[in-house]
Design a protein around this motif. Sequence first.
Motif, short mmCIF file in Angstrom:
data_model
loop_
_atom_site.label_atom_id
_atom_site.label_comp_id
_atom_site.label_asym_id
_atom_site.label_seq_id
_atom_site.Cartn_x
_atom_site.Cartn_y
_atom_site.Cartn_z
N PHE A 19 27.00 21.53 45.52
CA PHE A 19 25.79 21.10 46.02
C PHE A 19 25.43 21.74 47.32
CE2 PHE A 19 23.44 17.72 48.36
CZ PHE A 19 22.49 17.42 47.33
N ASN A 20 26.34 21.73 48.43
CA ASN A 20 26.11 22.21 49.66
C ASN A 20 25.73 23.65 49.67
OD1 ASN A 20 26.95 19.66 50.61
ND2 ASN A 20 29.19 20.55 51.28
N ASP A 21 26.10 24.41 48.72
CA ASP A 21 25.86 25.82 48.71
C ASP A 21 24.32 25.98 47.90
OD1 ASP A 21 27.96 26.74 49.87
OD2 ASP A 21 29.01 27.32 48.28
N VAL A 22 24.20 25.35 46.76
CA VAL A 22 23.03 25.26 46.07
C VAL A 22 21.74 25.06 47.13
CG1 VAL A 22 21.63 24.33 44.25
CG2 VAL A 22 23.88 24.99 43.77
N TYR A 23 22.02 24.06 48.19
CA TYR A 23 20.90 23.73 48.80
C TYR A 23 20.51 24.93 49.51
CZ TYR A 23 18.15 20.81 52.11
OH TYR A 23 17.27 20.39 52.94
N ARG A 24 21.26 25.83 49.70
CA ARG A 24 20.94 26.88 50.77
C ARG A 24 20.27 28.16 49.85
NH1 ARG A 24 25.58 25.09 53.36
NH2 ARG A 24 26.77 26.59 52.11
N THR A 25 20.91 28.23 48.66
CA THR A 25 20.74 29.43 47.64
C THR A 25 18.92 29.75 47.49
OG1 THR A 25 22.69 28.96 46.65
CG2 THR A 25 21.08 30.37 45.47
N PHE A 26 18.60 30.84 47.92
CA PHE A 26 17.26 31.42 47.92
C PHE A 26 16.05 30.10 48.40
CE2 PHE A 26 18.97 34.18 44.34
CZ PHE A 26 19.24 35.07 45.24
N SER A 27 16.49 29.46 49.34
CA SER A 27 15.71 28.19 49.46
C SER A 27 14.23 28.71 50.10
CB SER A 27 16.43 27.37 50.65
OG SER A 27 16.91 28.19 51.84
N LYS A 28 14.27 29.72 50.61
CA LYS A 28 13.04 30.37 51.23
C LYS A 28 12.26 31.29 50.27
CE LYS A 28 14.82 30.12 55.97
NZ LYS A 28 15.12 30.57 57.33
N HIS A 29 12.77 31.58 49.17
CA HIS A 29 11.90 32.09 48.31
C HIS A 29 10.96 31.41 47.18
CE1 HIS A 29 11.33 35.17 44.95
NE2 HIS A 29 11.58 36.09 45.78
N GLU A 30 10.01 31.07 47.61
CA GLU A 30 8.92 30.34 46.83
C GLU A 30 9.16 30.29 45.47
OE1 GLU A 30 5.15 30.16 48.38
OE2 GLU A 30 6.06 29.44 50.45
N GLU A 31 8.96 31.85 45.07
CA GLU A 31 8.75 32.02 43.48
C GLU A 31 10.04 31.45 42.68
OE1 GLU A 31 8.03 35.72 40.40
OE2 GLU A 31 8.32 36.29 42.38
N TYR A 32 11.30 31.88 43.19
CA TYR A 32 12.60 31.31 42.66
C TYR A 32 12.57 29.68 42.75
CZ TYR A 32 17.15 29.83 42.25
OH TYR A 32 18.47 29.33 41.90
N THR A 33 12.16 29.07 43.97
CA THR A 33 12.27 27.65 43.88
C THR A 33 11.26 26.90 42.95
OG1 THR A 33 10.98 27.57 46.06
CG2 THR A 33 13.23 27.46 46.21
N SER A 34 10.23 27.55 42.72
CA SER A 34 8.95 27.12 41.68
C SER A 34 9.67 27.07 40.46
CB SER A 34 7.90 27.64 42.00
OG SER A 34 7.86 28.99 41.55
N ARG A 35 10.69 27.99 40.21
CA ARG A 35 11.04 28.05 38.63
C ARG A 35 12.38 27.55 38.42
NH1 ARG A 35 9.67 34.32 37.21
NH2 ARG A 35 11.30 33.95 35.75
N VAL A 36 13.30 27.38 39.57
CA VAL A 36 14.56 26.97 38.99
C VAL A 36 14.71 25.88 40.28
CG1 VAL A 36 17.01 27.59 39.16
CG2 VAL A 36 15.17 29.50 39.04
#
Length: 309
Positions: free
Chosen positions: A93-110
Amino acid sequence: MGRDEKLKFKYEGLLGRGNGKNVDGEANARLEKLKELILWEGLPDSASDGGFCGRGSLRGTVWKALLGVADVNVDEYLQLVDKGASNDYQKIFNDVYRTFSKHEEYTSRVPREMLVRLLNAFVHHRGNTKGTYVQSMSVLAAPFLFLMPEPEAFLSFQIFLRERIPEYVYKYVGVHRGCDLLERCLQLLDPSLYKRFLEFKLTPQMYAFPNISSLGMCVSPLNDSIQLLDVQLAYGSHLGVLFSLGRLLLASEKIMQVRGKLPITTREMENGFGFSAAQVLSYTLTRIIPEIDDDLYKQVEQHTGEKGL
């Protein structure tokens, strides 16, 4: 027909799609042609877009072909998901919160929940032993979810860890070996930069560990990192070390100009020094691989524990 469409058509043909025919006949021959196409022409700009033949993205389909992913047992995945939080849940959970957090295309899809779910299922699949999950896994699993449906991403990620980087996910043994090999290659190819790092007792474990453990997936921008992962899936995960080395050598002059303070940081490595995937790939193929002797290259090739390439 534009270049992107022509290139897409080539991939669809090699993947046995488009016209519905097995274009090149023999599967092994098609796979070799697929690898060559990745290396010399790359994938279309639209390759990461969803909706390819109802099966996720074109890039995701290519990755599955390279990994030998065939039938996906959705029920097995759902059973693992139903087990809920694993013994590594909090760390995941802690790691996922940081994973590609600033990449909007990724966060919008995953959604974060999807990556947490996949990684917990993975730990359950491995017997739910605490410590099965290691930090780099979130960054390595995320691209699969970005490119393909969740059950397919889970199976692809499993195969990827087991077949391509088994030494990387067992106490980071292969990662430490990769750091040592990067330093040996650096000493050979750029003695001045190597000595400069020695002045500060600066080792790759200190500045390149995130890059190597993630096969460069921690390097921004994400789209560039994915392009280099295409080549690693086609020709070997060991190339991640050489791509990290390539960025260093391309930035050598800039690094050498830094005086009186630490010449490099992990953050600079994760920013990739501003070099594109095309620049790094070209430099690695033309300036690094030809200069490494056969014995050293063999050690680089074997350090991830990759099977079957």
